[in-house]
Scaffold this motif. Structure first.
Motif, PDB file in Angstrom:
ATOM      1  N   GLU A 180     -49.316 -86.343   7.821  1.00 50.59           N
ATOM      2  CA  GLU A 180     -50.733 -86.833   8.321  1.00 50.59           C
ATOM      3  C   GLU A 180     -50.897 -88.381   7.910  1.00 50.59           C
ATOM      4  OE1 GLU A 180     -53.858 -83.967   7.970  1.00 50.59           O
ATOM      5  OE2 GLU A 180     -52.748 -82.365   9.120  1.00 50.59           O
ATOM      6  N   GLY A 181     -50.629 -88.467   6.655  1.00 49.38           N
ATOM      7  CA  GLY A 181     -51.069 -89.649   6.031  1.00 49.38           C
ATOM      8  C   GLY A 181     -50.199 -91.004   6.669  1.00 49.38           C
ATOM      9  N   ASN A 182     -49.214 -90.685   7.342  1.00 51.21           N
ATOM     10  CA  ASN A 182     -48.178 -91.595   7.908  1.00 51.21           C
ATOM     11  C   ASN A 182     -48.458 -91.455   9.589  1.00 51.21           C
ATOM     12  OD1 ASN A 182     -47.223 -92.337   5.616  1.00 51.21           O
ATOM     13  ND2 ASN A 182     -45.576 -90.951   5.929  1.00 51.21           N
ATOM     14  N   SER A 183     -49.617 -91.075   9.925  1.00 53.78           N
ATOM     15  CA  SER A 183     -50.083 -90.779  11.235  1.00 53.78           C
ATOM     16  C   SER A 183     -49.969 -92.273  12.121  1.00 53.78           C
ATOM     17  CB  SER A 183     -51.333 -90.561  11.615  1.00 53.78           C
ATOM     18  OG  SER A 183     -52.410 -91.021  11.033  1.00 53.78           O
ATOM     19  N   GLY A 184     -50.332 -93.442  11.629  1.00 49.19           N
ATOM     20  CA  GLY A 184     -50.267 -94.740  12.208  1.00 49.19           C
ATOM     21  C   GLY A 184     -48.595 -95.173  12.274  1.00 49.19           C
ATOM     22  N   LEU A 185     -47.736 -94.571  11.566  1.00 46.56           N
ATOM     23  CA  LEU A 185     -46.472 -95.229  11.552  1.00 46.56           C
ATOM     24  C   LEU A 185     -45.353 -94.262  12.300  1.00 46.56           C
ATOM     25  CD1 LEU A 185     -46.575 -95.860   7.904  1.00 46.56           C
ATOM     26  CD2 LEU A 185     -46.894 -97.498   9.467  1.00 46.56           C
ATOM     27  N   GLN A 186     -45.764 -93.109  13.043  1.00 47.33           N
ATOM     28  CA  GLN A 186     -44.975 -92.520  13.373  1.00 47.33           C
ATOM     29  C   GLN A 186     -43.941 -92.876  14.439  1.00 47.33           C
ATOM     30  OE1 GLN A 186     -47.005 -88.917  15.174  1.00 47.33           O
ATOM     31  NE2 GLN A 186     -47.479 -88.302  13.150  1.00 47.33           N
ATOM     32  N   SER A 187     -44.443 -94.003  15.251  1.00 42.10           N
ATOM     33  CA  SER A 187     -43.445 -94.751  16.138  1.00 42.10           C
ATOM     34  C   SER A 187     -42.435 -95.288  15.508  1.00 42.10           C
ATOM     35  CB  SER A 187     -44.095 -95.354  17.393  1.00 42.10           C
ATOM     36  OG  SER A 187     -45.057 -96.455  16.533  1.00 42.10           O
ATOM     37  N   LEU A 188     -42.845 -96.066  14.383  1.00 43.63           N
ATOM     38  CA  LEU A 188     -41.696 -96.883  13.640  1.00 43.63           C
ATOM     39  C   LEU A 188     -41.020 -96.165  13.008  1.00 43.63           C
ATOM     40  CD1 LEU A 188     -40.845 -99.822  12.290  1.00 43.63           C
ATOM     41  CD2 LEU A 188     -42.775 -99.255  10.571  1.00 43.63           C
ATOM     42  N   ILE A 189     -41.551 -94.810  12.460  1.00 45.88           N
ATOM     43  CA  ILE A 189     -40.551 -93.982  11.760  1.00 45.88           C
ATOM     44  C   ILE A 189     -39.374 -93.371  12.658  1.00 45.88           C
ATOM     45  CG2 ILE A 189     -40.204 -91.670  10.482  1.00 45.88           C
ATOM     46  CD1 ILE A 189     -43.080 -92.460   9.136  1.00 45.88           C
ATOM     47  N   SER A 190     -39.732 -92.983  13.835  1.00 43.26           N
ATOM     48  CA  SER A 190     -38.923 -92.444  14.950  1.00 43.26           C
ATOM     49  C   SER A 190     -37.932 -93.422  15.236  1.00 43.26           C
ATOM     50  CB  SER A 190     -39.608 -91.952  16.297  1.00 43.26           C
ATOM     51  OG  SER A 190     -40.689 -91.003  15.885  1.00 43.26           O
ATOM     52  N   LYS A 221     -49.947 -95.721   1.346  1.00 41.62           N
ATOM     53  CA  LYS A 221     -49.919 -94.257   1.509  1.00 41.62           C
ATOM     54  C   LYS A 221     -48.458 -93.893   1.929  1.00 41.62           C
ATOM     55  CE  LYS A 221     -54.446 -94.261   3.831  1.00 41.62           C
ATOM     56  NZ  LYS A 221     -55.091 -93.929   4.959  1.00 41.62           N
ATOM     57  N   PHE A 222     -47.625 -94.724   2.683  1.00 44.66           N
ATOM     58  CA  PHE A 222     -46.137 -94.413   2.674  1.00 44.66           C
ATOM     59  C   PHE A 222     -45.414 -94.258   1.357  1.00 44.66           C
ATOM     60  CE2 PHE A 222     -41.630 -95.271   3.792  1.00 44.66           C
ATOM     61  CZ  PHE A 222     -41.674 -94.421   4.571  1.00 44.66           C
ATOM     62  N   LEU A 223     -45.587 -94.855   0.419  1.00 46.25           N
ATOM     63  CA  LEU A 223     -45.033 -95.031  -0.775  1.00 46.25           C
ATOM     64  C   LEU A 223     -45.439 -93.849  -1.573  1.00 46.25           C
ATOM     65  CD1 LEU A 223     -43.217 -96.511  -2.755  1.00 46.25           C
ATOM     66  CD2 LEU A 223     -45.127 -97.760  -3.697  1.00 46.25           C
ATOM     67  N   ASN A 224     -46.687 -93.427  -1.705  1.00 46.32           N
ATOM     68  CA  ASN A 224     -47.214 -92.219  -2.252  1.00 46.32           C
ATOM     69  C   ASN A 224     -46.306 -91.101  -1.605  1.00 46.32           C
ATOM     70  OD1 ASN A 224     -48.940 -93.444  -4.033  1.00 46.32           O
ATOM     71  ND2 ASN A 224     -50.585 -93.354  -2.901  1.00 46.32           N
ATOM     72  N   GLU A 225     -46.340 -90.958  -0.409  1.00 49.48           N
ATOM     73  CA  GLU A 225     -45.660 -89.886   0.618  1.00 49.48           C
ATOM     74  C   GLU A 225     -43.990 -89.721   0.156  1.00 49.48           C
ATOM     75  OE1 GLU A 225     -45.472 -86.355   2.629  1.00 49.48           O
ATOM     76  OE2 GLU A 225     -47.141 -87.579   2.279  1.00 49.48           O
ATOM     77  N   ARG A 227     -42.815 -91.017  -2.700  1.00 50.58           N
ATOM     78  CA  ARG A 227     -42.525 -90.473  -4.060  1.00 50.58           C
ATOM     79  C   ARG A 227     -42.729 -88.996  -3.915  1.00 50.58           C
ATOM     80  NH1 ARG A 227     -46.253 -95.152  -6.943  1.00 50.58           N
ATOM     81  NH2 ARG A 227     -44.429 -96.863  -7.082  1.00 50.58           N
ATOM     82  N   SER A 228     -43.436 -88.211  -3.109  1.00 49.34           N
ATOM     83  CA  SER A 228     -43.466 -86.800  -3.198  1.00 49.34           C
ATOM     84  C   SER A 228     -42.464 -86.014  -2.709  1.00 49.34           C
ATOM     85  CB  SER A 228     -44.810 -86.525  -2.311  1.00 49.34           C
ATOM     86  OG  SER A 228     -44.485 -86.826  -1.153  1.00 49.34           O
ATOM     87  N   PHE A 229     -41.441 -86.883  -2.047  1.00 43.76           N
ATOM     88  CA  PHE A 229     -40.243 -86.306  -1.461  1.00 43.76           C
ATOM     89  C   PHE A 229     -39.308 -85.919  -2.620  1.00 43.76           C
ATOM     90  CE2 PHE A 229     -35.973 -86.524   0.441  1.00 43.76           C
ATOM     91  CZ  PHE A 229     -36.011 -85.696   1.596  1.00 43.76           C
ATOM     92  N   ASP A 230     -39.097 -84.604  -2.736  1.00 40.04           N
ATOM     93  CA  ASP A 230     -38.562 -83.897  -3.988  1.00 40.04           C
ATOM     94  C   ASP A 230     -37.594 -83.098  -3.594  1.00 40.04           C
ATOM     95  OD1 ASP A 230     -38.256 -83.359  -6.529  1.00 40.04           O
ATOM     96  OD2 ASP A 230     -39.591 -81.865  -6.684  1.00 40.04           O
ATOM     97  N   LEU A 231     -36.354 -83.233  -4.142  1.00 41.07           N
ATOM     98  CA  LEU A 231     -35.256 -82.287  -3.811  1.00 41.07           C
ATOM     99  C   LEU A 231     -34.400 -82.454  -4.967  1.00 41.07           C
ATOM    100  CD1 LEU A 231     -32.694 -84.025  -2.745  1.00 41.07           C
ATOM    101  CD2 LEU A 231     -33.912 -83.810  -0.466  1.00 41.07           C
ATOM    102  N   SER A 232     -33.335 -81.358  -5.103  1.00 45.60           N
ATOM    103  CA  SER A 232     -32.401 -81.302  -5.914  1.00 45.60           C
ATOM    104  C   SER A 232     -30.936 -81.100  -5.265  1.00 45.60           C
ATOM    105  CB  SER A 232     -32.874 -80.153  -7.096  1.00 45.60           C
ATOM    106  OG  SER A 232     -33.882 -80.342  -7.645  1.00 45.60           O
ATOM    107  N   ILE A 233     -30.103 -81.516  -6.177  1.00 48.85           N
ATOM    108  CA  ILE A 233     -28.669 -81.516  -5.780  1.00 48.85           C
ATOM    109  C   ILE A 233     -27.881 -80.234  -6.591  1.00 48.85           C
ATOM    110  CG2 ILE A 233     -26.267 -82.515  -5.790  1.00 48.85           C
ATOM    111  CD1 ILE A 233     -28.161 -83.563  -3.399  1.00 48.85           C
ATOM    112  N   LEU A 234     -27.257 -79.444  -6.020  1.00 53.65           N
ATOM    113  CA  LEU A 234     -26.438 -78.501  -6.763  1.00 53.65           C
ATOM    114  C   LEU A 234     -25.020 -78.425  -6.298  1.00 53.65           C
ATOM    115  CD1 LEU A 234     -26.120 -76.162  -8.648  1.00 53.65           C
ATOM    116  CD2 LEU A 234     -26.497 -74.588  -6.740  1.00 53.65           C
TER     117      LEU A 234
END
Length: 314
Positions: A180-190, A221-225, A227-234
């Protein structure tokens, strides 16, 4: 921050998703072994087969196909979600069978995905482990992003590594587009999701730079989101010392190319016990508890539990 939508609420449990871009990398073996190991450590666990259209996790568990599964819930053959919970011979461990009997089940819609997530979120187990299918379709990504702990399994093969990067990139764009924080960027992200786009955006870090140049307010806002992208490699099926370093290489590339912080969860050595257990249709950590692979998986399970306990205290 964990991906969610306004249609869902926060899960009661600690959800762990095991995903990856390629089939045959050991997701089901790892999912079932982690679930059993956590149950043996005294934690209540629900293991769910979410491999759309190719569910076979029950085989790794040494179980017959249960009477009811996810198909029965979506087709209203049962009255509630709890009816598809299957007990296992192992204390503390429940199982939910995937889709086995409906040829069109891989085409479930967004509303059905949200319905499944809502009911998964309401389960009362301490840990819920999601075994996901291969590929980067939206349904698989949404299940993956719903988890607090997102794990990508990769093996030391070029195709697996390539697909892992594609999966990471797809999951990243999916989370950014739905936030929701990136609502104004959806077309660009797509547009950025098309690797041949006219803007020259080829990676998440390119996208961030473009947003910083064109919309500094939105970039925060995009940068905060981001940074929240969190995953791990196994890394699975390790045979050499170079194979062990694959996880470090992937995390380094993700940091430099994607601009996201991916963690290296660890590695699992190649072990003949894996295919021997699968041939017998028996759980690895039950039939070969002292094998090197079972020992490593048990250690990862303990580390995941300890990390969650530490997080709860902090």
């Amino acid at each position: 921050m964990t991906y969610s939508s306004s249609e869902n609420h926060s899960p009661r449990s600690n959800i762990i998703a095991i995903g990856g871009g390629k089939g045959g990398v050991g997701k089901s073996l790892i999912s079932s072994s982690l679930a059993i190991s956590m149950a043996k450590l005294g934690r209540s666990v629900t293991l769910i087969d979410l491999d759309l259209g190719a569910a076979n996790l029950h085989t790794c568990m040494g179980l017959k196909i249960p009477q009811f599964g996810l198909t029965d819930f979506l087709k209203s053959r049962v009255n509630n979600f709890e009816e598809i919970l299957t007990s296992t011979p192992l204390k503390n461990l429940q199982f939910i069978c995937g889709f086995n009997d409906a040829l069109d089940i891989a085409d479930i819609g967004h509303e059905q995905v949200q319905l499944l997530l809502k009911n998964i979120f309401n389960l009362k187990s301490e840990y819920i482990i999601l075994d996901l299918g291969a590929g980067t379709n939206d349904k698989t990504l949404d299940f993956f992003l719903s988890a607090q702990k997102k794990i990508i399994t990769v093996v030391p093969e070029p195709t697996s590594i390539e697909n892992a990067y594609r999966f990471i990139k797809s999951a990243f764009y999916r989370q950014m587009r739905l936030s929701e924080g990136n609502s104004g960027l959806q077309s660009l992200i797509s547009e950025a999701m098309d690797h041949k786009n006219q803007l020259g955006i080829r990676s998440p870090s390119d996208l961030l730079r473009h947003i910083q140049q064109t919309d500094p307010t939105a970039s925060a806002k995009f940068l905060n989101e981001m940074r929240s992208f969190d995953l791990s490699i196994l890394v699975n099926q390790v045979r050499t010392y170079d194979d062990r370093d694959l996880g470090k290489s992937v995390t380094s590339v993700c940091r430099q190319y994607f601009g996201v912080d991916v963690k290296y969860l660890g590695y699992l050595e190649y072990d003949n016990a894996a295919w021997q257990a699968l041939r017998k249709k028996r759980p690895l950590v039950v039939d070969y508890p002292n094998s090197p692979l079972a020992t490593q998986i048990s250690l990862i399970a303990r580390n995941l539990i300890d990390a969650q306990l530490l997080k709860a205290v902090v």
